[in-house]
Write a protein that holds these residues in place. Sequence first.
Motif, mmCIF file in Angstrom:
data_model
loop_
_atom_site.group_PDB
_atom_site.id
_atom_site.type_symbol
_atom_site.label_atom_id
_atom_site.label_comp_id
_atom_site.label_asym_id
_atom_site.label_seq_id
_atom_site.Cartn_x
_atom_site.Cartn_y
_atom_site.Cartn_z
ATOM 1 N N VAL A 172 44.100 35.525 58.639
ATOM 2 C CA VAL A 172 43.201 34.401 58.360
ATOM 3 C C VAL A 172 41.779 34.877 58.063
ATOM 4 C CG1 VAL A 172 44.540 32.689 59.614
ATOM 5 C CG2 VAL A 172 42.840 34.061 60.853
ATOM 6 N N GLU A 173 41.395 36.026 58.599
ATOM 7 C CA GLU A 173 40.058 36.546 58.314
ATOM 8 C C GLU A 173 39.929 36.939 56.843
ATOM 9 O OE1 GLU A 173 41.111 37.040 62.588
ATOM 10 O OE2 GLU A 173 42.102 37.612 60.708
ATOM 11 N N ILE A 174 41.037 37.360 56.236
ATOM 12 C CA ILE A 174 41.022 37.693 54.807
ATOM 13 C C ILE A 174 41.103 36.426 53.974
ATOM 14 C CG2 ILE A 174 42.311 38.865 52.970
ATOM 15 C CD1 ILE A 174 42.992 41.035 55.046
ATOM 16 N N VAL A 175 41.906 35.451 54.404
ATOM 17 C CA VAL A 175 41.923 34.158 53.727
ATOM 18 C C VAL A 175 40.519 33.556 53.722
ATOM 19 C CG1 VAL A 175 42.898 31.833 53.708
ATOM 20 C CG2 VAL A 175 44.322 33.768 54.407
ATOM 21 N N ALA A 176 39.825 33.661 54.850
ATOM 22 C CA ALA A 176 38.466 33.121 54.950
ATOM 23 C C ALA A 176 37.497 33.836 54.014
ATOM 24 C CB ALA A 176 37.964 33.213 56.387
ATOM 25 N N GLY A 177 37.800 35.096 53.675
ATOM 26 C CA GLY A 177 36.976 35.786 52.680
ATOM 27 C C GLY A 177 36.981 35.062 51.351
ATOM 28 N N LEU A 178 38.064 34.348 51.069
ATOM 29 C CA LEU A 178 38.163 33.530 49.865
ATOM 30 C C LEU A 178 37.611 32.132 50.079
ATOM 31 C CD1 LEU A 178 39.414 32.827 46.996
ATOM 32 C CD2 LEU A 178 41.501 32.235 48.266
ATOM 33 N N THR A 179 37.968 31.494 51.195
ATOM 34 C CA THR A 179 37.636 30.081 51.381
ATOM 35 C C THR A 179 36.219 29.836 51.894
ATOM 36 O OG1 THR A 179 38.681 30.134 53.577
ATOM 37 C CG2 THR A 179 40.050 29.450 51.707
ATOM 38 N N ASP A 180 35.670 30.739 52.716
ATOM 39 C CA ASP A 180 34.298 30.522 53.182
ATOM 40 C C ASP A 180 33.302 30.415 52.032
ATOM 41 O OD1 ASP A 180 35.332 30.649 55.726
ATOM 42 O OD2 ASP A 180 34.048 32.291 56.421
ATOM 43 N N PRO A 181 33.361 31.317 51.017
ATOM 44 C CA PRO A 181 32.410 31.186 49.905
ATOM 45 C C PRO A 181 32.544 29.882 49.127
ATOM 46 C CG PRO A 181 33.362 33.383 49.938
ATOM 47 C CD PRO A 181 34.136 32.566 50.923
ATOM 48 N N LEU A 182 33.704 29.242 49.196
ATOM 49 C CA LEU A 182 33.870 27.952 48.525
ATOM 50 C C LEU A 182 32.957 26.890 49.125
ATOM 51 C CD1 LEU A 182 37.756 27.847 48.216
ATOM 52 C CD2 LEU A 182 36.137 27.972 46.314
ATOM 53 N N ALA A 183 32.595 27.066 50.398
ATOM 54 C CA ALA A 183 31.767 26.093 51.094
ATOM 55 C C ALA A 183 30.299 26.489 51.123
ATOM 56 C CB ALA A 183 32.288 25.915 52.528
ATOM 57 N N LYS A 184 29.932 27.524 50.363
ATOM 58 C CA LYS A 184 28.560 28.009 50.344
ATOM 59 C C LYS A 184 28.011 27.982 48.920
ATOM 60 C CE LYS A 184 29.588 31.383 54.009
ATOM 61 N NZ LYS A 184 29.638 32.835 54.336
ATOM 62 N N ASP A 185 26.691 28.024 48.812
ATOM 63 C CA ASP A 185 26.085 28.184 47.504
ATOM 64 C C ASP A 185 26.346 29.593 46.997
ATOM 65 O OD1 ASP A 185 25.023 25.616 47.284
ATOM 66 O OD2 ASP A 185 23.203 26.168 48.379
ATOM 67 N N ARG A 186 26.567 29.712 45.710
ATOM 68 C CA ARG A 186 26.843 31.014 45.125
ATOM 69 C C ARG A 186 25.574 31.865 45.084
ATOM 70 N NH1 ARG A 186 30.254 31.531 39.561
ATOM 71 N NH2 ARG A 186 31.354 29.895 40.713
ATOM 72 N N SER A 187 25.726 33.141 45.394
ATOM 73 C CA SER A 187 24.586 34.057 45.364
ATOM 74 C C SER A 187 24.077 34.232 43.929
ATOM 75 C CB SER A 187 24.992 35.418 45.926
ATOM 76 O OG SER A 187 23.985 36.379 45.720
ATOM 77 N N ALA A 188 22.774 34.487 43.833
ATOM 78 C CA ALA A 188 22.185 34.722 42.514
ATOM 79 C C ALA A 188 22.544 36.100 41.977
ATOM 80 C CB ALA A 188 20.662 34.582 42.590
ATOM 81 N N HIS A 189 23.016 36.986 42.846
ATOM 82 C CA HIS A 189 23.389 38.336 42.418
ATOM 83 C C HIS A 189 24.756 38.322 41.738
ATOM 84 C CE1 HIS A 189 20.002 40.097 44.543
ATOM 85 N NE2 HIS A 189 20.339 39.399 45.615
ATOM 86 N N ALA A 190 24.897 39.163 40.732
ATOM 87 C CA ALA A 190 26.181 39.265 40.034
ATOM 88 C C ALA A 190 27.230 39.817 40.996
ATOM 89 C CB ALA A 190 26.042 40.168 38.815
ATOM 90 N N PRO A 191 28.411 39.194 41.067
ATOM 91 C CA PRO A 191 29.446 39.681 41.989
ATOM 92 C C PRO A 191 30.032 41.010 41.536
ATOM 93 C CG PRO A 191 30.299 37.899 40.622
ATOM 94 C CD PRO A 191 28.833 37.993 40.324
#
Length: 258
Positions: A99-118
């Motif tokens: 679930v910690e790896i799943v959260a690596g995907l889902t947590d950013p969905l609930a946050k503003d995207r960083s201005a830095h290029a991924p």
Amino acid sequence: MSKRQPKWAAWGDQQSAQQHYLIEPRYLAGGGDLRHVTEYLRASGWTDNTPRSSAALVFDSPDKTVRVAYQPPGGWQVHGAAHGHQAAWQVTLSPQTPVEIVAGLTDPLAKDRSAHAPNVWGPLVMNEWVTNAGQDFTAVSPNRDAFVQYVGVGADQHWWMGARNEHGAVWNLQATPTTPFHLLQGLTEALASPEPVMRPRGHVPPSNRIRVTSVSVLPEQLRAWQQARITAARTATWARNSVRVARPRAKTRHHAHQ
């Protein structure tokens, strides 16, 4: 307890210390508690649309463009609708994905995207994964038990991640090539992190590829750690919504009649 109510309070009712285990590498730790993912989304304002009398879990983003679902025994499915310049995308994860790896995907969905290029590959290189830029770009963990691959030849282009132990494949993930890069970076950061993850007694995978450290945890400590994650999600959501409400609207210009 209603599924609409916060579920963290049900954890660790006994007052005596309980045996837990820190497991590394984290990608061989087993699935874990689904609430690590779902309660963060709930605290971030996502809607629980889980059908009643169903073993499935369904959460929809506030703008209704993304759905996160868990359907036993099939695992996780995350769908993003097309909007603006973003094409539709999908990620599927088998049920034993930690679930910690799943959260690596889902947590950013609930946050503003960083201005830095991924940078999808950056976290892997930083943690000494071995990369190979052959026909398909691949990165393999130092112990060779986990991998990330982009299959970029032909019509069937996709991202492929997974882990295996001495018994065979443990979990796998497949993502469409249209999956936003900042979400893929969240996945690789969670996948390559050297930090162990914790599992309760009876949930340690039978594998000689993992390192296990026994720890005693008081229920109040466990609740505090879980609540800190929920509080962080609520605080970030409140701050984000406050900025949007406070942002002034563009003034309409009135032109004088000639």
